[in-house]
Design an enzyme around this catalytic site. Structure first.
Site, PDB file in Angstrom:
ATOM      1  CG  ASP A  44      -1.812   1.143   1.316  1.00  0.00           C
ATOM      2  OD1 ASP A  44      -1.670   2.055   0.479  1.00  0.00           O
ATOM      3  OD2 ASP A  44      -2.675   1.142   2.208  1.00  0.00           O
ATOM      4  CD1 TRP A 210      34.443 -19.433 -27.668  1.00  0.00           C
ATOM      5  CD2 TRP A 210      35.043 -21.586 -27.577  1.00  0.00           C
ATOM      6  NE1 TRP A 210      34.130 -20.001 -28.873  1.00  0.00           N
ATOM      7  CE2 TRP A 210      34.484 -21.327 -28.850  1.00  0.00           C
ATOM      8  CE3 TRP A 210      35.475 -22.885 -27.300  1.00  0.00           C
ATOM      9  CZ2 TRP A 210      34.369 -22.304 -29.842  1.00  0.00           C
ATOM     10  CZ3 TRP A 210      35.350 -23.858 -28.276  1.00  0.00           C
ATOM     11  CH2 TRP A 210      34.814 -23.553 -29.534  1.00  0.00           C
ATOM     12  CG  ASP A 378      30.186 -15.347 -39.341  1.00  0.00           C
ATOM     13  OD1 ASP A 378      31.385 -15.280 -39.017  1.00  0.00           O
ATOM     14  OD2 ASP A 378      29.258 -15.277 -38.519  1.00  0.00           O
ATOM     15  CG  ASP A 379      35.980 -14.381 -40.344  1.00  0.00           C
ATOM     16  OD1 ASP A 379      36.433 -13.560 -41.151  1.00  0.00           O
ATOM     17  OD2 ASP A 379      36.620 -14.839 -39.378  1.00  0.00           O
ATOM     18  NE  ARG A 455      39.501 -15.650 -34.293  1.00  0.00           N
ATOM     19  CZ  ARG A 455      38.304 -15.916 -34.808  1.00  0.00           C
ATOM     20  NH1 ARG A 455      37.632 -16.962 -34.428  1.00  0.00           N
ATOM     21  NH2 ARG A 455      37.772 -15.129 -35.682  1.00  0.00           N
ATOM     22  CE  LYS A 488      28.876 -13.732 -35.369  1.00  0.00           C
ATOM     23  NZ  LYS A 488      28.821 -15.126 -35.797  1.00  0.00           N
ATOM     24  CD1 TRP A 489      32.211  -5.455 -32.393  1.00  0.00           C
ATOM     25  CD2 TRP A 489      31.373  -3.689 -33.474  1.00  0.00           C
ATOM     26  NE1 TRP A 489      33.070  -4.411 -32.214  1.00  0.00           N
ATOM     27  CE2 TRP A 489      32.589  -3.313 -32.850  1.00  0.00           C
ATOM     28  CE3 TRP A 489      30.677  -2.735 -34.203  1.00  0.00           C
ATOM     29  CZ2 TRP A 489      33.095  -2.014 -32.940  1.00  0.00           C
ATOM     30  CZ3 TRP A 489      31.181  -1.447 -34.286  1.00  0.00           C
ATOM     31  CH2 TRP A 489      32.383  -1.090 -33.671  1.00  0.00           C
ATOM     32  CG  ASP A 490      33.324 -12.274 -33.454  1.00  0.00           C
ATOM     33  OD1 ASP A 490      33.413 -12.353 -32.221  1.00  0.00           O
ATOM     34  OD2 ASP A 490      33.343 -13.262 -34.214  1.00  0.00           O
ATOM     35  CG  MET A 491      36.692  -8.031 -28.989  1.00  0.00           C
ATOM     36  SD  MET A 491      37.375  -9.230 -27.833  1.00  0.00           S
ATOM     37  CE  MET A 491      38.441  -8.231 -26.917  1.00  0.00           C
ATOM     38  CG  ASP A 555      31.507 -19.165 -31.177  1.00  0.00           C
ATOM     39  OD1 ASP A 555      30.655 -18.435 -31.711  1.00  0.00           O
ATOM     40  OD2 ASP A 555      32.726 -18.913 -31.192  1.00  0.00           O
TER      41      ASP A 555
HETATM   42  C1  GLA Z   1      33.855 -16.098 -33.671  1.00  0.00           C
HETATM   43  C2  GLA Z   1      32.335 -16.048 -33.626  1.00  0.00           C
HETATM   44  C3  GLA Z   1      31.749 -17.036 -34.591  1.00  0.00           C
HETATM   45  C4  GLA Z   1      32.244 -16.740 -35.986  1.00  0.00           C
HETATM   46  C5  GLA Z   1      33.770 -16.742 -36.004  1.00  0.00           C
HETATM   47  C6  GLA Z   1      34.298 -16.260 -37.340  1.00  0.00           C
HETATM   48  O1  GLA Z   1      34.329 -17.268 -33.138  1.00  0.00           O
HETATM   49  O2  GLA Z   1      31.875 -16.266 -32.322  1.00  0.00           O
HETATM   50  O3  GLA Z   1      30.330 -16.990 -34.560  1.00  0.00           O
HETATM   51  O4  GLA Z   1      31.750 -15.496 -36.401  1.00  0.00           O
HETATM   52  O5  GLA Z   1      34.310 -15.912 -34.995  1.00  0.00           O
HETATM   53  O6  GLA Z   1      35.676 -16.263 -37.390  1.00  0.00           O
END
Ligand code: GLA
Length: 744
Positions: A44, A210, A378-379, A455, A488-491, A555
């Protein structure tokens, strides 16, 4: 209802939320101390929160404890037996030395005392940490700002508290300001801290690796400090910056008080759970301590990101639902165009690095014929990128695969009625790239030291303004020239040799630069969408979700593993941001064979994506995909916008059952995935929650065929009839998705 009040006589601030409160008071000495945070016994709103008798309330019982307090923002100064949220180092005495005083090089003593406060509802955007983009709900929220000053130095800290009362959430952040004539160094700075009642010691958090992100862990906090942290420039796979905490035996998934919180920051963060010697718990959250420093020049200020805090009276599930709603309404960017996240196709597991105009157009045509709405390549499409060894940094199309650039592919994708998405990893560079050959000094490095590759890549120095500008220009050009709708912005790597133009500030600066590029891009291209990815789920937090629409949770696309990962993800982050793919029958990470039903049932819990090589499927299989995608579109509004009830999770007997209920209770989606339950053991019927007891719901299976009508009361007491729970009875691992639609 007055959400923030100040009682001048008691010198007490009370923050009132829908079903919880947070209170702070100012002591005679000017010290700001925590009074309490927790559920309200009464909902309340007319019941006043006066705390009659507060003056007799003790936050300590024993003589040694008297020497300190439960400070709202414990500074390294005063008594130091507990952890601290800020540590300042002054290099000059505050005043000329008096007789009998000696200066010992530095003063490391900060005594924060109340000076004034403001309560405002003009809290946005002036006061808030920048969230970059418009959110679904933009109404102003009440903000309390409490200004604290050091007794001797012209050094100030302002503590901010912004309330989202309807979700029992408050955000804390701080601003530090150096008004002295000398630089001041900070070697610790938290965004906020939270004191808990002494008995709240049961901590739930996520740990992983991972391909094994977000695995829920629960443990009891004992005297000492438990630390979760990330030493990197992404949020991290190992831990995620959120927590849920309750008193042992006092809370479950659906009942009891749960305190929860998260940090809105995507790199080098730290959460410390200190169970002090008097068994009081304080949670500190802020910048990671490894290699941390901020030097504030005279006149300079620094504002921290936010620490989000919430309290649920409806158990862990209630905490998740509050956090999800908060994320959907106040965190995720909402640019008004797309009500729901599109069904996506991603080429990674279909073609890996071997992308070409020809094979991508073929996949795009098949994807469009199935009902896919966003095609993401993708890549492998740029520079000399035939594998992971070269090309990062050179963001122009690989000519042997794309002789006319990527525009023809993008045009074809658009002609097919889909949006066009592109994989990028803008923070990285391969030494084998034209960019590196031209600017070898643009990477994080120390002179005369190795440049450690991971990598095969090095990290661009986002502490260097020219580098940041270059990356913005490149991405902007990609969008302009190729009609990119989605990145798709990856790192993909850890940090080594953090030598930067930004000095030791690089850990923080990297994240700030990343945010600034995303914000600029989205402001310039309002229809652009971004997916956050970092080797899967390595960059998911409320800071990145304020500028990314969705995140790649892992992944690992194995539906069984993924069930557990998604259970953990859902503890704090909403399904609207959880991208999930259906991939090969024989999974590429685990080799496990899973039925199409299971793969879809698990992927349909979030933002559905497809990653299968569609050209290898039979017509019959393609027809199944088409039908399931159509079904997903029917359940999507409830999946992406509903309130999530975890009826059971994989950790309990290997059965994960989720129910999403539309906010108006007009529909619900039930999803079950039985991944470990021993065959031959009685399977309990799922008792649903959150429905309207009086409403009648018809149940539709994935063929959109009606299989029964039940009222909400029956579904929430006796549960779903068992045989309807599975659409995949022939498979050892069973799963199913049902749509419930209200008919009256
Ligand atoms: C990372 C991403 C994957 C794919 C690869 C490409 O591992 O998580 O989904 O895009 O890179 O090299």
């Amino acid at each position: 209802m007055e959400t923030i009040s100040f009682d001048a006589e008691k010198r007490l601030f009370v923050l009132r939320l829908k079903s919880s409160f947070y209170a702070i008071r100012i002591l005679e000495t000017g010290e700001l101390v925590h009074v309490g945070w927790g559920p309200l016994p009464e909902l309340d709103e007319n019941v006043p929160l006066h705390f009659q008798g507060l003056e007799n309330f003790k936050d300590h019982l024993f003589p040694w404890d008297e020497q300190t307090h439960r400070y709202e923002f414990p500074a390294a100064g005063d008594v130091l037996y507990h952890d601290t949220a800020i540590r300042a180092i002054f290099f000059e005495p505050a005043k000329p030395l008096e007789k009998g005083e000696a200066f010992h090089g530095t003063v490391r003593d900060l005594r924060l005392r109340y000076s004034e406060h403001e309560i405002t509802i003009k809290g946005e955007p002036e006061f808030a940490p920048r969230h970059g983009l418009p959110t679904r709900i933009e109404t102003k929220r009440p903000v309390l700002a409490i200004h604290l000053k050091d007794a001797a130095y012209a050094f100030e800290v302002t503590l901010f508290y912004r309330l989202t009362p309807e979700h029992d959430i408050l955000e804390r952040w701080g601003e530090v300001r150096n008004e002295t004539r000398q630089p001041v160094k900070l070697d610790r700075l938290d965004f906020g801290c939270a004191h808990l009642p002494a008995h709240a010691t049961k901590l739930t958090y996520a740990a992983g690796h991972w391909a094994r992100e977000f695995i829920p862990q629960t443990q009891e906090l004992k005297q000492g400090t438990f630390v979760l942290e990330q030493r990197g420039i992404n949020t991290g796979h190992a831990h995620n910056p959120f927590f849920l905490i309750h008193a042992p035996g006092q809370a479950t998934e659906e009942a009891g008080t749960v305190w929860f919180g998260a940090l809105a920051f995507s790199g080098n963060w730290n959460l410390r759970f200190e169970c002090q010697q008097n068994h009081q718990i304080c949670i500190f959250g802020g910048y990671g301590l490894a290699d941390f420093e901020i030097i504030l020049q005279p006149g300079e200020a620094h504002r921290t990101p936010a620490m989000i805090l919430g309290c649920s009276r409806e158990g862990i599930g209630g905490a998740s639902r509050r956090s999800h709603r908060f994320a959907r309404e106040r965190v995720l960017p909402d640019c008004g165009k797309d009500q729901f996240r599109p069904v996506l196709y991603n080429s990674w597991e279909a073609t890996y690095f071997d992308v070409s105009e020809k094979n991508q157009i073929e996949l795009a045509r098949l994807a469009a014929s199935l009902g896919v709405e966003l095609f993401c390549m993708d890549d492998g499409w740029f520079g000399a990128r035939k594998d992971g060894k070269a090309g990062l940094g050179d963001w122009s199309p690989r000519l042997e695969a794309f002789p006319h650039g990527i525009k023809p592919l993008s045009d074809e994708v658009h002609r097919l009625g889909m949006q066009f998405g592109l994989w990028v990893e803008p923070e990285m560079i391969n030494p084998d790239s034209d960019l590196y050959r031209a600017h070898p000094d643009w990477v994080l490095h120390y002179p005369a030291r190795p440049r450690t590759e991971a990598r095969n890549q090095l990290i661009l120095d986002f502490g260097h303004p020219e580098v940041v500008e270059h990356i913005f220009q490149i991405l902007d050009q990609l969008v302009r020239e190729n009609g990119v709708d989605f990145f798709k912005w990856d790192m993909n790597r850890y940090v080594t040799e953090p030598g930067s133009a930004a000095g030791r500030g690089i850990w923080r600066k990297h994240v700030e630069s990343l945010y600034s590029i995303m914000d600029r891009l989205r402001q310039k291209h309002p229809t652009l969408r971004i997916q956050s990815c970092s080797g899967g789920g390595g960059r998911i937090d409320f800071g990145i979700l304020a500028r990314c629409d969705q995140a790649w949770a892992s992944d690992n696309t194995d539906a069984v593993d993924r069930t557990r990962i998604q259970d953990g993800f859902s503890l704090i982050y909403p399904t609207r941001a959880m991208e999930c793919w259906v991939t090969h029958e024989k999974n590429h990470q685990t080799g496990r064979i899973s039925s199409l039903n299971l793969r879809f049932d698990v992927a349909m819990r979030g933002v559905l994506g497809i990653g299968t090589p569609l050209d290898q499927l039979s017509q019959e299989e393609l027809a199944q995909y088409r039908r399931k995608i159509a079904f997903y579109k029917r359940i999507r509004p409830t999946v992406q916008e509903g309130d999530l009830y975890r009826l059971s999770v994989a950790a309990d007997e290997g059965i994960s059952a989720w129910l999403s209920v539309a906010p108006d209770q007009s529909a619900a989606v039930f999803s079950i995935s039985v991944i470990e339950h021993l065959y031959g053991t009685f399977y309990f019927p799922s008792v649903l929650r959150g429905l309207d007891s009086r409403a009648v719901y018809r149940l539709l299976d994935e063929h959109e065929k009606e299989i029964g009508r039940y009222d909400g009361l029956q579904l929430m007491t006796l549960g779903l009839p068992g045989e309807f729970a599975f659409s995949d009875l022939t498979c050892f691992i069973r799963s199913g998705t049902l749509l419930l639609e209200r008919v009256n």
